[in-house]
Design a protein around this motif. Sequence first.
Motif, short mmCIF file in Angstrom:
data_model
loop_
_atom_site.label_atom_id
_atom_site.label_comp_id
_atom_site.label_asym_id
_atom_site.label_seq_id
_atom_site.Cartn_x
_atom_site.Cartn_y
_atom_site.Cartn_z
N GLN A 15 8.57 1.23 -6.62
CA GLN A 15 7.21 0.21 -6.06
C GLN A 15 6.45 1.35 -6.00
O GLN A 15 4.89 1.22 -5.89
N PHE A 16 6.22 2.39 -4.94
CA PHE A 16 5.87 3.53 -4.05
C PHE A 16 4.88 4.50 -5.73
O PHE A 16 3.80 4.43 -5.50
N LEU A 36 10.26 2.91 2.43
CA LEU A 36 10.84 3.80 1.89
C LEU A 36 11.81 4.18 3.22
O LEU A 36 13.18 4.37 2.75
N SER A 37 10.82 5.23 4.33
CA SER A 37 11.87 5.13 5.50
C SER A 37 13.10 4.99 5.91
O SER A 37 14.20 5.30 6.26
N THR A 72 1.06 -1.17 0.02
CA THR A 72 -0.58 0.04 0.18
C THR A 72 0.68 1.43 -0.40
O THR A 72 1.99 1.02 0.36
N PRO A 73 0.39 1.96 -0.41
CA PRO A 73 1.07 3.75 -0.54
C PRO A 73 1.37 4.07 0.79
O PRO A 73 2.93 4.16 1.66
N LYS A 74 1.03 3.88 1.85
CA LYS A 74 1.34 3.95 3.52
C LYS A 74 2.12 2.98 3.20
O LYS A 74 4.26 3.47 3.98
#
Length: 131
Positions: free
Chosen positions: A93-94, A48-49, A40-42
């Motif tokens: 991916q995001f 990523l972070s 999911t985006p979240k």
Amino acid sequence: MSDERDVQHGDEPRPHERLHQLQRRLAEFAAARGWEPYHTPKNLAVALSVEVSELVEIFQWLTPEQSAKVMEEPETAHRVADEVADVLAYLLQFCEVLGVDVLDALAAKIERNELRFPVTGPPTSNCHSSE
């Protein structure tokens, strides 16, 4: 595949096409393992972070001079390259999940920054924006 090739690059795909090929490989990798529900985006933004933090960790206590030489030591160079790959993988991916063309987004951002920060004289070292 000839339409994906460029005379300048010989048999190599164009950079934009290579990026999209890698993005598709990442999507196929996740799909083959049934990971799409978790992408999911979240979740991808959080991942990523985390990966960016792992990259930062390599540089955390280095001096500016040491940080400029990290690629000279093979073990550290390998760690940096791995973390850069992880960051790029999650970013791609995001972007895939949200339908963002990363190269178009970057080009548009550079154009906005060129308008926002016009060159008004010789370069200075004390004014930089991270936006």
